[in-house]
Design a protein around this motif. Structure first.
Motif: not given
Length: 201
Positions: A89, A91, A117, A119, A123, A126-128, A131-132, A143, A145
């Motif tokens: 990944r 970021p 990240e 958002v 995405s 994918r981010d929430r 990737k979490r 992490y 967001i």
């Protein structure tokens, strides 16, 4: 003599790339942002100006406050899994141990204290969600967001508590801390760092 049709090509599984092959093909790719997911190169468009602006504001805010032990960097590859299910990944921003900064183009989760990240509309899931789960499984302790809502400004969500299920062995983040407007980062060797939505406007 047989010929391969477009339909045949669509049914043929794509060969999984190794991390080295992915880097050779996309390491200097200028058409967007590229990650490696289960051996497949995933290309996304370049970031919006508002996303880049938020990331750079956060970079300038963090850099003087994290101490000499850590360095804030944008766009660095994190190797989260080995082949055959290779996962890399990239970021928007991360804090990495200053001692490992050098010619290496990828870093290990153990050398990271925070992943960030910003958002984009494409995405969100994918981010929430994805990737979490990936960052938690890799043991990354923090992490963050950043969601840039069009009508009411930025929202900040910090995942900073790792939980491991005794039965399954799966590591996840607990629910985010903060209220969406303010978060406090606890970076080893640095004083607590409070960030507000106003800092990123």
């Amino acid at each position: 003599m047989s010929t391969t049709t477009a339909a045949d090509a669509l049914r043929t599984p794509m060969r999984e790339l190794t991390i080295a092959e992915w880097h050779d093909l996309y390491g200097d790719y200028e058409g967007g942002h590229c990650e490696l997911v289960r051996g497949q190169a995933i290309v996304t468009p370049t970031e919006s100006t508002q996303n880049l602006n938020a990331a750079m504001k956060l970079l300038r805010l963090l850099s003087p406050r994290i101490g000499a032990r850590w360095t804030a960097l944008p766009g660095v590859s994190i190797q989260l899994a080995e082949e055959p299910a290779a996962l890399v990944r990239v970021p928007d921003l991360l804090l990495v141990r200053s001692a490992i900064v050098g010619p290496n183009w990828k870093v290990a989760p153990a050398d990271i204290s925070l992943v960030i990240e910003v958002v984009s509309p494409s995405s969100v899931e994918r981010d929430r969600v994805t990737k979490r789960a990936e960052y938690a499984a890799a043991g990354i302790p923090n992490y963050l967001i950043i969601e840039l809502a069009p009508n009411d400004g930025p929202h900040l969500w910090l995942f900073d508590t790792l939980l491991t299920d005794d039965a399954s062995g799966i590591t996840t983040y607990a629910d985010p801390t903060g209220d969406g407007n303010t978060v406090t980062l606890h970076i080893p060797g640095a004083d607590p760092i409070t960030i507000t939505a106003d800092d990123l406007r």
